[in-house]
Scaffold this active site. Structure first.
Site, PDB file in Angstrom:
ATOM      1  N   ASN A  10      14.845  29.016  44.885  1.00  0.00           N
ATOM      2  CA  ASN A  10      15.554  27.798  44.483  1.00  0.00           C
ATOM      3  C   ASN A  10      14.972  26.530  45.106  1.00  0.00           C
ATOM      4  OD1 ASN A  10      16.436  28.196  47.047  1.00  0.00           O
ATOM      5  ND2 ASN A  10      18.609  28.375  46.562  1.00  0.00           N
TER       6      ASN A  10
ATOM      7  N   TYR B 190      16.800  32.140  59.240  1.00  0.00           N
ATOM      8  CA  TYR B 190      17.899  32.592  58.385  1.00  0.00           C
ATOM      9  C   TYR B 190      18.776  33.646  59.075  1.00  0.00           C
ATOM     10  CZ  TYR B 190      16.569  30.021  54.150  1.00  0.00           C
ATOM     11  OH  TYR B 190      16.324  29.044  53.218  1.00  0.00           O
TER      12      TYR B 190
ATOM     13  N   GLU C  54      17.585  23.288  63.464  1.00  0.00           N
ATOM     14  CA  GLU C  54      16.514  23.595  62.501  1.00  0.00           C
ATOM     15  C   GLU C  54      15.319  22.663  62.717  1.00  0.00           C
ATOM     16  OE1 GLU C  54      19.629  25.281  59.107  1.00  0.00           O
ATOM     17  OE2 GLU C  54      18.474  23.472  58.685  1.00  0.00           O
TER      18      GLU C  54
ATOM     19  N   LYS D  26      10.260  25.188  49.368  1.00  0.00           N
ATOM     20  CA  LYS D  26      10.051  26.628  49.493  1.00  0.00           C
ATOM     21  C   LYS D  26       8.800  27.098  48.731  1.00  0.00           C
ATOM     22  CE  LYS D  26      14.971  27.719  50.271  1.00  0.00           C
ATOM     23  NZ  LYS D  26      16.121  28.539  49.783  1.00  0.00           N
TER      24      LYS D  26
ATOM     25  N   HIS E 194      15.452  23.954  50.783  1.00  0.00           N
ATOM     26  CA  HIS E 194      16.494  24.183  51.792  1.00  0.00           C
ATOM     27  C   HIS E 194      16.920  22.837  52.358  1.00  0.00           C
ATOM     28  CE1 HIS E 194      18.620  25.523  55.392  1.00  0.00           C
ATOM     29  NE2 HIS E 194      17.996  24.527  56.000  1.00  0.00           N
TER      30      HIS E 194
HETATM   31  P1  ADP Z   1      21.852  27.116  50.519  1.00  0.00           P
HETATM   32  O1  ADP Z   1      20.355  27.217  50.583  1.00  0.00           O
HETATM   33  O2  ADP Z   1      22.313  26.397  49.271  1.00  0.00           O
HETATM   34  O3  ADP Z   1      22.463  26.562  51.780  1.00  0.00           O
HETATM   35  P2  ADP Z   1      22.805  29.747  51.406  1.00  0.00           P
HETATM   36  O4  ADP Z   1      22.759  29.197  52.795  1.00  0.00           O
HETATM   37  O5  ADP Z   1      24.058  30.390  50.933  1.00  0.00           O
HETATM   38  O6  ADP Z   1      22.404  28.609  50.329  1.00  0.00           O
HETATM   39  O7  ADP Z   1      21.653  30.827  51.234  1.00  0.00           O
HETATM   40  C1  ADP Z   1      20.380  30.619  51.813  1.00  0.00           C
HETATM   41  C2  ADP Z   1      19.315  30.982  50.807  1.00  0.00           C
HETATM   42  O8  ADP Z   1      19.396  32.390  50.549  1.00  0.00           O
HETATM   43  C3  ADP Z   1      19.461  30.346  49.425  1.00  0.00           C
HETATM   44  O9  ADP Z   1      18.961  29.035  49.349  1.00  0.00           O
HETATM   45  C4  ADP Z   1      18.658  31.309  48.564  1.00  0.00           C
HETATM   46  O10 ADP Z   1      17.254  31.093  48.683  1.00  0.00           O
HETATM   47  C5  ADP Z   1      19.014  32.653  49.197  1.00  0.00           C
HETATM   48  N1  ADP Z   1      20.154  33.285  48.520  1.00  0.00           N
HETATM   49  C6  ADP Z   1      21.448  32.904  48.584  1.00  0.00           C
HETATM   50  N2  ADP Z   1      22.230  33.690  47.812  1.00  0.00           N
HETATM   51  C7  ADP Z   1      21.399  34.614  47.243  1.00  0.00           C
HETATM   52  C8  ADP Z   1      21.581  35.695  46.351  1.00  0.00           C
HETATM   53  N3  ADP Z   1      22.794  36.017  45.862  1.00  0.00           N
HETATM   54  N4  ADP Z   1      20.485  36.415  45.981  1.00  0.00           N
HETATM   55  C9  ADP Z   1      19.251  36.104  46.459  1.00  0.00           C
HETATM   56  N5  ADP Z   1      19.010  35.087  47.308  1.00  0.00           N
HETATM   57  C10 ADP Z   1      20.061  34.338  47.697  1.00  0.00           C
HETATM   58 MG    MG Z   2      22.526  27.345  53.682  1.00  0.00          MG
END
Ligand code: ADP
Ligand code: MG
Length: 141
Positions: free
Chosen positions: A114, A51, A128, A11, A117
């Protein structure tokens, strides 16, 4: 176990801190092979589509803005059990909850920024990968 492919994104927070190579080292150390990789600037439309499953969530706008804020590296990873294995190597979404040795524990800045992905299912991996790669860009072996 089966040979699988999963979709990965390094990212904007990772490209901007120049840690894509360090993250790739953890991916490779886990036995996952990077069989396709390119650096792209995601468009707003691409980020919204990617997303779309989160479009009703309060963080959707912030997430999309973040994903287009700088270049990303999109990848296809291949290996035994690659989808679950990469989720394990990535660590929990929130770095505060990520296990030691995971990418997010080491590199993520926050639950939003974070670093990586990874696909969460075989069906999503296929969709994807198809959003960002044509089959002839993926070179196994
Ligand atoms: P993952 O990437 O671990 O699969 P999710 O699919 O739940 O997580 O969420 C997609 C992305 O959305 C996350 O990787 C993160 O970048 C963002 N995200 C998730 N939860 C939050 C939150 N509470 N606040 C801000 N960004 C978030
Ligand atoms: Mg996810």
């Amino acid at each position: 176990m089966a040979l699988e492919r999963t979709f990965s994104i390094l990212k904007p927070d990772a490209t901007q801190r120049n840690v894509t190579g360090a993250i790739n080292a953890l991916i490779e150390a886990a036995g996952l092979k990077i069989v396709a990789q390119k650096r792209i600037q995601m468009s707003l439309g691409e980020a919204r589509r990617f997303y779309a499953v989160h479009k009703e969530r309060p963080f959707f706008g912030e997430l999309v803005d973040f994903m287009v804020s700088a270049p990303v590296v999109v990848q296809v990873l291949e290996g035994e059990n690659a989808i679950a294995k990469y989720r394990e190597v990535m660590g929990a979404t929130n770095p505060a909850q990520a296990a030691d040795g995971t990418i997010r524990k080491q590199f993520a800045l926050s639950v939003g920024e974070n670093s990586v992905h990874g696909s969460d299912s075989a069906d999503n991996a296929k969709l994807e990968i198809a959003q960002f790669f044509s089959e002839n860009e993926i070179i196994s072996g």
